[in-house]
Design an enzyme around this catalytic site. Structure first.
Site, PDB file in Angstrom:
ATOM      1  N   ASP A 217       0.871  -1.180   0.000  1.00 31.40           N
ATOM      2  CA  ASP A 217       0.000   0.000   0.000  1.00 31.40           C
ATOM      3  C   ASP A 217       0.904   1.224   0.000  1.00 31.40           C
ATOM      4  O   ASP A 217       1.466   1.601   1.037  1.00 31.40           O
ATOM      5  CB  ASP A 217      -0.896   0.013   1.246  1.00 31.40           C
ATOM      6  CG  ASP A 217      -2.050  -0.967   1.142  1.00 31.40           C
ATOM      7  OD1 ASP A 217      -2.696  -1.001   0.088  1.00 31.40           O
ATOM      8  OD2 ASP A 217      -2.295  -1.689   2.124  1.00 31.40           O
TER       9      ASP A 217
ATOM     10  N   ARG B 175       4.384   3.494   2.549  1.00 31.36           N
ATOM     11  CA  ARG B 175       5.129   2.600   3.449  1.00 31.36           C
ATOM     12  C   ARG B 175       6.618   2.924   3.515  1.00 31.36           C
ATOM     13  O   ARG B 175       7.244   2.718   4.551  1.00 31.36           O
ATOM     14  CB  ARG B 175       4.945   1.148   3.005  1.00 31.36           C
ATOM     15  CG  ARG B 175       3.508   0.672   2.939  1.00 31.36           C
ATOM     16  CD  ARG B 175       2.750   0.917   4.226  1.00 31.36           C
ATOM     17  NE  ARG B 175       1.431   0.291   4.194  1.00 31.36           N
ATOM     18  CZ  ARG B 175       0.425   0.621   4.967  1.00 31.36           C
ATOM     19  NH1 ARG B 175       0.583   1.600   5.851  1.00 31.36           N
ATOM     20  NH2 ARG B 175      -0.740   0.008   4.886  1.00 31.36           N
TER      21      ARG B 175
ATOM     22  N   ARG C 299      -7.114  10.788   1.098  1.00 28.17           N
ATOM     23  CA  ARG C 299      -6.707   9.736   0.159  1.00 28.17           C
ATOM     24  C   ARG C 299      -7.536   9.807  -1.126  1.00 28.17           C
ATOM     25  O   ARG C 299      -7.155   9.225  -2.137  1.00 28.17           O
ATOM     26  CB  ARG C 299      -6.878   8.364   0.803  1.00 28.17           C
ATOM     27  CG  ARG C 299      -5.989   8.134   2.008  1.00 28.17           C
ATOM     28  CD  ARG C 299      -6.414   6.915   2.808  1.00 28.17           C
ATOM     29  NE  ARG C 299      -6.205   5.686   2.067  1.00 28.17           N
ATOM     30  CZ  ARG C 299      -6.686   4.500   2.449  1.00 28.17           C
ATOM     31  NH1 ARG C 299      -7.439   4.416   3.552  1.00 28.17           N
ATOM     32  NH2 ARG C 299      -6.439   3.422   1.738  1.00 28.17           N
TER      33      ARG C 299
ATOM     34  N   LYS D 166      -9.482   1.000  -5.626  1.00 25.55           N
ATOM     35  CA  LYS D 166     -10.137   0.603  -4.383  1.00 25.55           C
ATOM     36  C   LYS D 166     -10.909   1.796  -3.817  1.00 25.55           C
ATOM     37  O   LYS D 166     -10.595   2.943  -4.143  1.00 25.55           O
ATOM     38  CB  LYS D 166      -9.100   0.076  -3.368  1.00 25.55           C
ATOM     39  CG  LYS D 166      -8.018   1.086  -2.985  1.00 25.55           C
ATOM     40  CD  LYS D 166      -6.942   0.440  -2.120  1.00 25.55           C
ATOM     41  CE  LYS D 166      -5.946   1.471  -1.635  1.00 25.55           C
ATOM     42  NZ  LYS D 166      -4.827   0.885  -0.877  1.00 25.55           N
ATOM     43  N   HIS D 167     -11.977   1.575  -3.031  1.00 26.17           N
ATOM     44  CA  HIS D 167     -12.508   0.325  -2.513  1.00 26.17           C
ATOM     45  C   HIS D 167     -13.914   0.157  -3.086  1.00 26.17           C
ATOM     46  O   HIS D 167     -14.811   0.875  -2.665  1.00 26.17           O
ATOM     47  CB  HIS D 167     -12.548   0.337  -0.992  1.00 26.17           C
ATOM     48  CG  HIS D 167     -11.234   0.689  -0.350  1.00 26.17           C
ATOM     49  ND1 HIS D 167     -10.797   2.001  -0.196  1.00 26.17           N
ATOM     50  CD2 HIS D 167     -10.256  -0.100   0.174  1.00 26.17           C
ATOM     51  CE1 HIS D 167      -9.617   2.007   0.414  1.00 26.17           C
ATOM     52  NE2 HIS D 167      -9.262   0.746   0.640  1.00 26.17           N
TER      53      HIS D 167
ATOM     54  N   HIS E 166     -10.989  -0.851   9.334  1.00 30.74           N
ATOM     55  CA  HIS E 166      -9.912  -1.529  10.056  1.00 30.74           C
ATOM     56  C   HIS E 166     -10.353  -1.880  11.478  1.00 30.74           C
ATOM     57  O   HIS E 166      -9.892  -2.878  12.046  1.00 30.74           O
ATOM     58  CB  HIS E 166      -8.667  -0.645  10.125  1.00 30.74           C
ATOM     59  CG  HIS E 166      -8.013  -0.409   8.800  1.00 30.74           C
ATOM     60  ND1 HIS E 166      -8.431   0.568   7.927  1.00 30.74           N
ATOM     61  CD2 HIS E 166      -6.975  -1.039   8.203  1.00 30.74           C
ATOM     62  CE1 HIS E 166      -7.663   0.541   6.848  1.00 30.74           C
ATOM     63  NE2 HIS E 166      -6.776  -0.423   6.991  1.00 30.74           N
TER      64      HIS E 166
ATOM     65  N   ASP F  37      -9.979  -7.143   0.458  1.00 27.88           N
ATOM     66  CA  ASP F  37      -9.203  -6.347   1.396  1.00 27.88           C
ATOM     67  C   ASP F  37      -8.730  -7.297   2.501  1.00 27.88           C
ATOM     68  O   ASP F  37      -9.104  -8.484   2.539  1.00 27.88           O
ATOM     69  CB  ASP F  37     -10.061  -5.205   1.958  1.00 27.88           C
ATOM     70  CG  ASP F  37      -9.223  -4.005   2.399  1.00 27.88           C
ATOM     71  OD1 ASP F  37      -8.008  -4.157   2.598  1.00 27.88           O
ATOM     72  OD2 ASP F  37      -9.795  -2.908   2.537  1.00 27.88           O
TER      73      ASP F  37
END
Length: 354
Positions: free
Chosen positions: A73, A81, A148, A178-179, A191, A262
């Site tokens: 990601d 990351r 995002r 996504k998503h 999450h 996911d």
């Protein structure tokens, strides 16, 4: 696993797993050789510097006769990351949306530069795919999407995403939207919670899902459904719903690319049962590959119990996500005038949006 099994060359399986640290352990290499595994996903914990990352990805690729797909990601903004040792600080997609408001064509050019830099740097270190771009609309509701998202307008989202995907393609990388069909309207973070979107099917398709229809599989190599429940459509989250994945995405929108679940360890996936139940629900819904992140115990549990005869068409779709040509090493990349020009522009946009 026996030596003969470990040394065989398997087609990519339907499970993507992760690794714990900076080096591949013997147990992790053994897990990667399981015939049901098709890919590995990396996180910030897997990165110290570029040399170490390149060694790790080389070891993961070498674990099987047919190299696994390595993903991450790495969207830009707060979801990036790898952030040091030469990696460019990428702007959040909202910065491109704001630029669109004053200069749409410049925003598209910058989106292409962003995609190019993003993909070229990852590929120089051995990463094959980034789970990007986010196609969710910015309704101002979602706590997890926020900046995002490119924009509130699905037309702007589609145009900027297309331009960013062009940049990814210049570096040989596919894209994953996504998503699906859209996480931007539901406030909860999947999450940690189970988001619910009470809108009707036609309303969701008329706005949120439009970028998927406009882009299609010719542009989007892969799609990741949301861990969001749309109760007026189905009682299951989209990624576990045959109505969403097969009836709507595959048939109604005629999407023929890869569908990833996911992360099955997220709270939004808990409604589907234990890890085996979650994986079976996603695969039966029409997903090609399921993600099991941050829980190696659950990955091993799933690999020990899952029985799934993979469709050859699904295998072909997964293989289609592999990079389109060999990557340049970091030294060659950073000497390239086109990359240097794009990187300078992306850095300026990121500073302006900080």
């Amino acid at each position: 696993m026996t030596a003969s099994l470990a040394s065989s060359s398997f087609a990519p399986g339907p499970v993507m797993v992760d690794v714990a640290g900076l080096e591949l352990t013997a147990a992790e290499a053994e897990r990667l050789r399981h015939p049901l595994v098709g890919g590995a996903i990396l996180f910030a914990r897997n990165f110290r510097d570029r040399a170490q990352l390149a060694r790790l990805t080389a070891d993961i690729h070498a674990a099987r006769g047919e190299p696994l797909l390595i993903a991450v990601d790495h969207e830009g903004g707060r979801v990036q990351r790898f952030r040091s040792d030469g990696f460019t600080a990428l702007p959040p997609m909202r910065a491109l949306g704001r630029l669109w408001e004053s200069d749409p064509l410049e925003a598209m050019r910058m989106a292409t530069d962003t995609g190019r830099v993003l993909a070229a740097e990852l590929r120089a270190c051995g990463v094959d795919l980034s789970f990007t771009p986010v196609l969710d609309l910015d309704f101002g509701e979602s706590r997890v999407i926020r900046d995002r998202s490119f924009h509130r307008d699905p037309r702007v989202v589609a145009m900027l995403a297309r331009a960013l995907i062009q940049g990814l393609g210049l570096a040989g990388m596919s894209a994953c939207g996504k998503h699906f069909p859209g996480h931007g309207f539901a406030a909860a973070d999947s999450h940690h919670e189970i988001p619910v979107d009470d809108r009707a099917l036609d309303e969701v398709l008329g706005e949120d899902a439009q970028p998927y229809r406009w882009l299609g599989d010719a542009i989007l190599g892969a799609v990741m459904p949301a861990h969001v429940i749309y109760p007026k459509v189905d009682k299951s989250p989209a990624g576990f719903s045959r109505k969403w994945v097969t009836t709507v995405l595959r048939k109604r929108l005629q999407y023929g690319g890869v569908v990833f679940s996911d992360d099955l360890t997220m709270e939004g996936a808990s409604v589907a049962g234990d890890i085996h139940g979650r994986a079976m629900a996603a695969l039966r819904a029409g997903c090609d590959m399921v993600l099991v992140c941050n829980r190696p115990d659950l990955a091993d549990d799933l690999l020990g119990r899952l029985e799934w005869a993979q469709d050859p068409a699904s295998v072909a779709r997964i293989r289609s996500l592999k990079p389109k040509f060999a990557a340049r090493d970091w030294q060659t990349l950073t000497a390239d005038p086109a990359y240097r020009k794009a990187r300078k522009a992306v850095q300026a946009l990121a500073r302006a949006g900080a």
